[in-house]
Design an enzyme around this catalytic site. Structure first.
Site, PDB file in Angstrom:
ATOM      1  N   SER A 101      -4.133  -3.711  -1.204  1.00 52.61           N
ATOM      2  CA  SER A 101      -3.353  -3.326  -0.237  1.00 52.61           C
ATOM      3  C   SER A 101      -1.802  -3.173  -0.327  1.00 52.61           C
ATOM      4  O   SER A 101      -0.914  -3.413   0.273  1.00 52.61           O
ATOM      5  CB  SER A 101      -3.525  -4.540   1.037  1.00 52.61           C
ATOM      6  OG  SER A 101      -4.885  -4.716   1.220  1.00 52.61           O
ATOM      7  N   ARG A 102      -1.548  -2.976  -1.858  1.00 50.12           N
ATOM      8  CA  ARG A 102      -0.204  -2.447  -2.085  1.00 50.12           C
ATOM      9  C   ARG A 102       0.882  -3.875  -2.025  1.00 50.12           C
ATOM     10  O   ARG A 102       1.912  -3.674  -2.077  1.00 50.12           O
ATOM     11  CB  ARG A 102       0.514  -1.515  -1.179  1.00 50.12           C
ATOM     12  CG  ARG A 102      -0.278  -0.173  -1.161  1.00 50.12           C
ATOM     13  CD  ARG A 102      -0.431   0.524  -2.619  1.00 50.12           C
ATOM     14  NE  ARG A 102      -1.047   1.926  -2.481  1.00 50.12           N
ATOM     15  CZ  ARG A 102      -2.100   2.254  -3.015  1.00 50.12           C
ATOM     16  NH1 ARG A 102      -2.789   1.535  -3.972  1.00 50.12           N
ATOM     17  NH2 ARG A 102      -2.497   3.604  -2.987  1.00 50.12           N
TER      18      ARG A 102
END
Ligand SMILES: Cc1cc2nc3c(=O)[nH]c(=O)nc-3n(C[C@H](O)[C@H](O)[C@H](O)COP(=O)(O)O)c2cc1C
Ligand code: PXP
Length: 224
Positions: free
Chosen positions: A194-195
Site C-alpha cells: 500500500s505504498r
C-alpha cells in the site's frame, strides 16, 4: 501485453526497521549488496551517479561500485574518465548523489556525499586489474565527446593498439582514475504494501566539502 504504465503493482517487501538495521550505513549497504548478489540481480553493484554541471544543470548516469574502503575511511569507489561530462562536473562541484536501483528486491539505496579523486597510486592499482581490452578502450575513448561514427572510435582503438603493441602493461591515462564518495547521508528504502514503505536514513555532519565528516551517524525514519 500487460501495460506497465497502467499498473499499480504492490511492493510486498518484508518489514525493515530500527531493530534489524546495522549500526552504520556501510555495514548495512554491504548486507543489501550481498542480498542483491544472492538474488542474482544483473550488475548488483551498478549505481546511478547524479552530478551538477557548471551551469547548475543536473545530469545522471550509471557507474559501477568498485569498493567500500576509501583512503581515509569508508567511501564508495567508482572509476571513470576525468575529462568526461561527469568528470568535468565533479571538478567544479564534488557533491553527488548515488542511487542503487534494486527494484527486483523492492529496494533502493540513496547516498548523498562528496566525491574525492583517488590518490594516483590507488588509481594505478585499480587500472592494473582491468583487462587489456578495457585499458586500450580507456585510451581510445574521449568519453562524452561527439563521434562522427563508430569507425572513428575503431580507428582510435587501432591507434592505441599500435601505440602500446610492444608494451606488456598499458599505462593508466592521466585523465582516468578512481573517485571515492564519502557519504553524508544514506537512505535505505524497502518497498512495503500500500505504498507504506520503510525508509531508514543515516545522517551525519559534513561541515564543508573539503573537511572530513564529523560526528556520529544519526538514524532517522522518513515518511514513505
Ligand atoms: C551498467 C553500467 C555500468 C557502467 N559503469 C560505468 C563506470 O563504472 N564508469 C564509467 O565511466 N561509465 C560507466 N558506464 C557508462 C556511463 O553510464 C556513461 O555512459 C559514461 O560514463 C559517460 O557518462 P558522462 O558522459 O555523463 O560522463 C556504465 C553504464 C552502465 C549501463
Ligand atoms: C566506460 C566504462 N568505464 C569503466 C567501467 C567500469 O570499470 P571496469 O571496466 O574496470 O569494470 C565501465 C563499466 O561498464 C564502463 O562502461
Amino acid at each position: 501485453m500487460t501495460d506497465s504504465l497502467a499498473r499499480h503493482d504492490d511492493y510486498d517487501g518484508p518489514p525493515f526497521d530500527e531493530s534489524t538495521v546495522a549500526g552504520d550505513p556501510i555495514a548495512q549497504l554491504r548486507r543489501w549488496l550481498a542480498d542483491a548478489e544472492a538474488a542474482e540481480l544483473p550488475d548488483p553493484n551498478a549505481m546511478v551517479l547524479g552530478t551538477v554541471d557548471s551551469d547548475g544543470a543536473p545530469s545522471s548516469r550509471t557507474v559501477l561500485l568498485k569498493g567500500l574502503d576509501g583512503p581515509d575511511g569508508p567511501a564508495l569507489e567508482f572509476v571513470t574518465n576525468g575529462l568526461s561530462r561527469k568528470g568535468r562536473a565533479l571538478a567544479l562541484e564534488p557533491r553527488v548523489s548515488l542511487v542503487f536501483p534494486w527494484y527486483a528486491l523492492r529496494r533502493q539505496v540513496i547516498v548523498d556525499g562528496v566525491a574525492h579523486p583517488a590518490p594516483a597510486e590507488l588509481s594505478d592499482a585499480y587500472w592494473a586489474t582491468r583487462p587489456r581490452g578495457s585499458q586500450i578502450g580507456g585510451w581510445a575513448s574521449r568519453q562524452s565527446q561527439p563521434a562522427a561514427d563508430r569507425a572513428e572510435l575503431e580507428r582510435a582503438v587501432a591507434e592505441a593498439e599500435r601505440r602500446f603493441g610492444d608494451v606488456d602493461d598499458v599505462p593508466r591515462p592521466p585523465h582516468w582514475g578512481a573517485w571515492f564518495v564519502v557519504p553524508r547521508s544514506v537512505e535505505f528504502w524497502q518497498g512495503r504494501p500500500s505504498r507504506l514503505h520503510d525508509r531508514l536514513v543515516f545522517e551525519r555532519d559534513l561541515p564543508d566539502v573539503e573537511a572530513a565528516p564529523t560526528g556520529e551517524w544519526r538514524l532517522l525514519r522518513r515518511q514513505p
